[in-house]
Design a protein around this motif. Structure first.
Motif, mmCIF file in Angstrom:
data_model
loop_
_atom_site.group_PDB
_atom_site.id
_atom_site.type_symbol
_atom_site.label_atom_id
_atom_site.label_comp_id
_atom_site.label_asym_id
_atom_site.label_seq_id
_atom_site.Cartn_x
_atom_site.Cartn_y
_atom_site.Cartn_z
ATOM 1 N N ASP A 69 3.202 1.330 1.041
ATOM 2 C CA ASP A 69 3.433 -0.199 0.868
ATOM 3 C C ASP A 69 3.980 -0.325 -0.604
ATOM 4 N N GLY A 70 4.419 -1.512 -0.875
ATOM 5 C CA GLY A 70 4.791 -1.666 -2.183
ATOM 6 C C GLY A 70 3.873 -1.989 -3.296
ATOM 7 N N ASP A 71 2.402 -2.252 -2.705
ATOM 8 C CA ASP A 71 1.631 -2.081 -3.826
ATOM 9 C C ASP A 71 0.943 -1.292 -4.026
ATOM 10 N N LEU A 72 1.389 -0.098 -3.344
ATOM 11 C CA LEU A 72 0.440 1.278 -3.304
ATOM 12 C C LEU A 72 -0.976 1.263 -3.092
ATOM 13 N N TYR A 73 -1.120 0.592 -2.079
ATOM 14 C CA TYR A 73 -2.835 0.151 -1.430
ATOM 15 C C TYR A 73 -3.062 0.771 -0.222
ATOM 16 N N HIS A 74 -2.063 0.610 0.934
ATOM 17 C CA HIS A 74 -2.050 0.944 2.099
ATOM 18 C C HIS A 74 -0.872 1.976 2.313
#
Length: 105
Positions: A69-74
């Motif tokens: 994802d764009g937040d580099l979390y999921h």
């Protein structure tokens, strides 16, 4: 990574301790579609190094080999005709614990 125009190596570790990643022939970027060339490949350490590459590139048949994802979390990993890979992680949807990215100049 903005402004880079080089191949990149990305190594990830998820919340289950799985280590995996990708070598992308293009710089990593936010995209609504698949990208890369036939030189792009996925890899995992489960329990030893496995490299997943297939030529010619088959446009993602079967799902995302690796998606973040764009937040580099999921993220998500599933089997993919492009790479001929099994899922890189224990669970299809995962939470990132660590990420390292290297650019090649």
């Amino acid at each position: 990574m903005a402004g880079l125009d080089t191949p990149t190596l990305m190594v990830l570790k998820d919340g289950d301790g799985q280590v995996f990643g990708a070598l992308a022939s293009e710089p990593l970027r936010v995209s609504d579609c698949f990208y890369g060339t036939g030189e792009t490949f996925l890899f995992s350490f489960c329990p030893e190094l496995q490299v997943h590459a297939r030529w010619p590139l088959l446009s993602g048949r079967g799902g995302f080999g690796l998606w973040l994802d764009g937040d580099l979390y999921h993220g998500r990993s599933s089997t993919c005709g492009t790479f001929g890979n099994p899922r890189l992680t224990q669970r299809e949807d995962f939470v990132l614990q660590d990420i390292e990215v290297w650019a090649f100049h």
